[in-house]
Write an enzyme that holds these catalytic residues in place. Structure first.
Site, PDB file in Angstrom:
ATOM      1  N   GLU A   1      32.244  40.263  33.942  1.00 45.50           N
ATOM      2  CA  GLU A   1      33.574  40.385  33.329  1.00 45.50           C
ATOM      3  C   GLU A   1      34.521  40.824  34.434  1.00 45.50           C
ATOM      4  OE1 GLU A   1      34.069  39.325  30.390  1.00 45.50           O
ATOM      5  OE2 GLU A   1      32.033  39.282  29.602  1.00 45.50           O
TER       6      GLU A   1
ATOM      7  N   CYS B   1      41.962  45.002  32.231  1.00 47.92           N
ATOM      8  CA  CYS B   1      41.768  43.619  32.670  1.00 47.92           C
ATOM      9  C   CYS B   1      42.691  42.709  31.869  1.00 47.92           C
ATOM     10  CB  CYS B   1      40.316  43.215  32.505  1.00 47.92           C
ATOM     11  SG  CYS B   1      39.679  43.581  30.879  1.00 47.92           S
TER      12      CYS B   1
HETATM   13  P1  NAD Z   1      35.500  47.028  41.577  1.00 42.20           P
HETATM   14  O1  NAD Z   1      35.074  45.618  41.538  1.00 42.20           O
HETATM   15  O2  NAD Z   1      36.085  47.574  42.829  1.00 42.20           O
HETATM   16  O3  NAD Z   1      34.238  48.002  41.257  1.00 42.20           O
HETATM   17  C1  NAD Z   1      33.475  47.814  40.099  1.00 42.20           C
HETATM   18  C2  NAD Z   1      32.098  48.427  40.294  1.00 42.20           C
HETATM   19  O4  NAD Z   1      31.389  47.697  41.297  1.00 42.20           O
HETATM   20  C3  NAD Z   1      32.108  49.879  40.734  1.00 42.20           C
HETATM   21  O5  NAD Z   1      31.118  50.593  40.013  1.00 42.20           O
HETATM   22  C4  NAD Z   1      31.732  49.772  42.195  1.00 42.20           C
HETATM   23  O6  NAD Z   1      31.103  50.930  42.697  1.00 42.20           O
HETATM   24  C5  NAD Z   1      30.743  48.627  42.145  1.00 42.20           C
HETATM   25  N1  NAD Z   1      30.438  48.017  43.444  1.00 42.20           N
HETATM   26  C6  NAD Z   1      31.045  48.203  44.638  1.00 42.20           C
HETATM   27  N2  NAD Z   1      30.431  47.487  45.597  1.00 42.20           N
HETATM   28  C7  NAD Z   1      29.424  46.826  45.011  1.00 42.20           C
HETATM   29  C8  NAD Z   1      28.437  45.913  45.462  1.00 42.20           C
HETATM   30  N3  NAD Z   1      28.367  45.531  46.730  1.00 42.20           N
HETATM   31  N4  NAD Z   1      27.555  45.414  44.583  1.00 42.20           N
HETATM   32  C9  NAD Z   1      27.616  45.773  43.291  1.00 42.20           C
HETATM   33  N5  NAD Z   1      28.523  46.634  42.785  1.00 42.20           N
HETATM   34  C10 NAD Z   1      29.416  47.163  43.638  1.00 42.20           C
HETATM   35  O7  NAD Z   1      36.460  47.208  40.346  1.00 42.20           O
HETATM   36  P2  NAD Z   1      37.352  48.457  39.970  1.00 42.20           P
HETATM   37  O8  NAD Z   1      38.419  48.593  41.009  1.00 42.20           O
HETATM   38  O9  NAD Z   1      36.517  49.626  39.634  1.00 42.20           O
HETATM   39  O10 NAD Z   1      38.001  47.935  38.594  1.00 42.20           O
HETATM   40  C11 NAD Z   1      39.137  47.130  38.552  1.00 42.20           C
HETATM   41  C12 NAD Z   1      38.785  45.673  38.337  1.00 42.20           C
HETATM   42  O11 NAD Z   1      37.961  45.516  37.186  1.00 42.20           O
HETATM   43  C13 NAD Z   1      40.017  44.821  38.065  1.00 42.20           C
HETATM   44  O12 NAD Z   1      39.932  43.626  38.784  1.00 42.20           O
HETATM   45  C14 NAD Z   1      39.921  44.541  36.580  1.00 42.20           C
HETATM   46  O13 NAD Z   1      40.591  43.394  36.150  1.00 42.20           O
HETATM   47  C15 NAD Z   1      38.461  44.452  36.386  1.00 42.20           C
HETATM   48  N6  NAD Z   1      38.112  44.640  34.970  1.00 42.20           N
HETATM   49  C16 NAD Z   1      37.666  43.569  34.236  1.00 42.20           C
HETATM   50  C17 NAD Z   1      37.398  43.701  32.877  1.00 42.20           C
HETATM   51  C18 NAD Z   1      36.906  42.554  32.034  1.00 42.20           C
HETATM   52  O14 NAD Z   1      36.322  42.806  30.984  1.00 42.20           O
HETATM   53  N7  NAD Z   1      37.097  41.313  32.430  1.00 42.20           N
HETATM   54  C19 NAD Z   1      37.590  44.941  32.277  1.00 42.20           C
HETATM   55  C20 NAD Z   1      38.053  46.002  33.047  1.00 42.20           C
HETATM   56  C21 NAD Z   1      38.299  45.844  34.394  1.00 42.20           C
END
Ligand code: NAD
Length: 479
Positions: free
Chosen positions: A253, A287
């Site tokens: 997501e 999001c």
């Molecule tokens: P992010 O992608 O920076 O981080 C998300 C998670 O991924 C964190 O727990 C982070 O520690 C982890 N992560 C970091 N490096 C990784 C790796 N190499 N492998 C696996 N996991 C790793 O996102 P964020 O800044 O925390 O959140 C914001 C983003 O989330 C925005 O783009 C937003 O649109 C999206 N979002 C999407 C939805 C949806 O349902 N579509 C809902 C909420 C937020």
């Protein structure tokens, strides 16, 4: 509320319920003041491997009723600690109390739906005497939990709700999960884990780890013990996971760039109200936040005036103030990014109508008029309280603009004309179309998720998550 060293919070890892200390720790800060509010454990690879080993070797035998009871009890505990949990969310995220209280309420809904859905057996029966070579048999379907473990990785923007949308369906289907919440907002996830253990969850069914993602995430994506990765977060990491977690089921997501589309016949007052709430709620960090406002040129001046009025009426500031409508964004770096893309747009010809004031991680709600889709503020995902208005002249242009980014999550349409409504529903390349509602509107039960760069099309929402988290087995009997 201020924090002092004496109120610093320290969370250890939870490996199958056990509090596991780590040699190193990670600081967690309050975005409003920048002060350190506590620390979390920094897991080593061995900690992570142990969490998976325990989870993998445990097979839950909870009955449907027992799963129902655990989820309902967890909901009761959360309700009884509403104020405390809301404060914790506000403290680690900078989201205002109105937003964090709302979030705790949503989490209770997730638990209620997951508990009730745990009672439902959706097995099917097929008679086999349906064709000329048919037999006197029946085929039955049966849902089973996954053989392996679920990896759940969540973002910062809803520290409780993003986590519970993964954990509750996993419990409802008798799965075992290893969760890694965002290191920016990890505390609520640890509190939730403890609440679930207290509610009777066998601890082997849930471990929580945190650490440096570059050190521990590959193991979480590739371990032989993992069957499924459920991830909510940004596109770059989502696509990294897609390439890394080979032969694992993947629920991704990702980001969004959702429009509100205001047609010439719309109720402009209603449209501006939806636009403001869709753009600024949760500090614009959803999001499904409204990230572009596509407005018919004939009503755009009035719409923008009303939007500016509603934007300026919003109280933003101290997240702990119960009257504040919007707190900070996640950190100063994010706020600086919004300032940068807004300034870039102004330099390229957009008109700043209000906002674009920054103090640390506090960024004022901002309205930009005369934006074009080639500007970064509209083309890319601006995960903050910015309202870029793009004017259009026809429904064809509105559809083209709406479909003109890499994303395809949700959308909001303001019109009463059925011909417009039917065209938008069929021609927008998105996961949801909400007529006269914000893009983020949903029940916690209903299917939710996007296409294109917003996700692979596999939905979340309690019901869909429960389907993804199970394998369907068939068996047939003579009949
Ligand atoms: P992010 O992608 O920076 O981080 C998300 C998670 O991924 C964190 O727990 C982070 O520690 C982890 N992560 C970091 N490096 C990784 C790796 N190499 N492998 C696996 N996991 C790793 O996102 P964020 O800044 O925390 O959140 C914001 C983003 O989330 C925005 O783009 C937003 O649109 C999206 N979002 C999407 C939805 C949806 O349902 N579509 C809902 C909420 C937020």
């Amino acid at each position: 509320m201020t924090t002092t060293a004496s109120s610093l919070r320290h969370e250890t890892l939870r490996i199958a319920g056990e509090h596991v200390e780590t040699r190193e720790r990670i600081d967690v800060t309050y975005p409003y003041t920048g002060e350190v509010i506590g620390t979390i454990g920094k897991a080593t690879l061995e900690d992570v491997r142990r969490a998976y080993r325990i989870a993998r070797s445990y097979k839950s035998r909870l009955t449907r009723y027992e799963r129902y009871q655990i989820l309902m009890r967890a909901g009761e505990i959360i309700a009884s600690r509403l104020d405390e949990i809301s404060r914790l969310i506000t403290l680690e995220s900078g989201l205002c109390r109105k937003d964090s209280l709302y979030e705790v309420g949503r989490a209770s809904d997730v638990l209620l739906f997951a508990a009730n859905q745990a009672l439902v057996d959706d097995g099917q029966v097929f008679s086999c005497d349906l064709t000329h070579h048919g037999k006197s048999r029946k085929v039955y379907t049966l849902r089973e939990p996954l053989q392996g473990v679920i990896t759940a990785i969540t973002p910062f923007n809803h520290p409780l709700n993003q986590v519970i949308h993964k954990i509750a369906p996993a419990i409802a289907t008798n799965n075992r999960t290893v969760l890694k919440p965002s290191e920016k907002t990890p505390f609520t996830a640890y509190v939730l884990a403890d609440i679930l253990y207290e509610a009777g969850l066998p601890p082997e069914m849930l471990s929580v780890v945190s650490g440096d993602p570059r050190e521990i995430c590959d193991e979480m994506l590739t371990s032989d013990d993992v069957d499924l990765v459920t991830f909510t977060g940004g596109v770059p990491i989502g696509k990294y996971i897609a390439g890394k977690a080979v032969y694992k089921r993947q629920i991704l997501e990702l980001g969004g760039n959702d429009p509100i589309i205001v047609m010439e016949d719309a109720d402009i007052e209603e449209a501006a109200t939806l636009a403001a709430s869709g753009s600024y709620k949760n500090s614009g960090q959803r999001c499904t936040a409204i990230k572009r406002m596509l407005v018919h040129a004939s009503v755009a001046d009035r719409f923008v005036d009303l939007l500016v009025e509603k934007t300026q009426a919003l109280k933003y500031g101290d997240p702990m103030d119960p009257d504040v409508d919007m707190g900070t964004v996640i950190d100063e770096e994010a706020a600086i990014y919004f300032e940068t893309v807004v300034n870039e747009a102004i330099a390229a010809g957009a008109t700043l109508r209000c906002g674009n004031v920054r103090k640390g991680a506090l960024y004022s709600p901002t309205v930009l008029d005369n934006v074009t889709l080639d500007m970064r503020v509209a083309r890319e995902e601006t995960f903050g309280p910015v309202s870029p208005v793009i004017r259009f002249g026809s429904i064809e242009e509105a559809i083209r603009l709406s479909n003109g980014t890499a994303f395809g999550l949700s959308s909001s349409i303001c019109t009463n004309r059925l011909d417009y409504i039917t065209r938008f529903i069929s021609e927008l390349n998105v996961g949801s179309v909400n007529i006269r509602e914000v893009p983020g509107y949903r029940l916690e039960l209903t299917p939710f998720g996007g296409i294109k760069d917003s996700g692979l099309g596999y939905k979340e929402g309690v019901l869909e998550a429960m389907k993804s988290f199970t394998n369907t087995k068939t068996y047939s009997l003579p009949w």
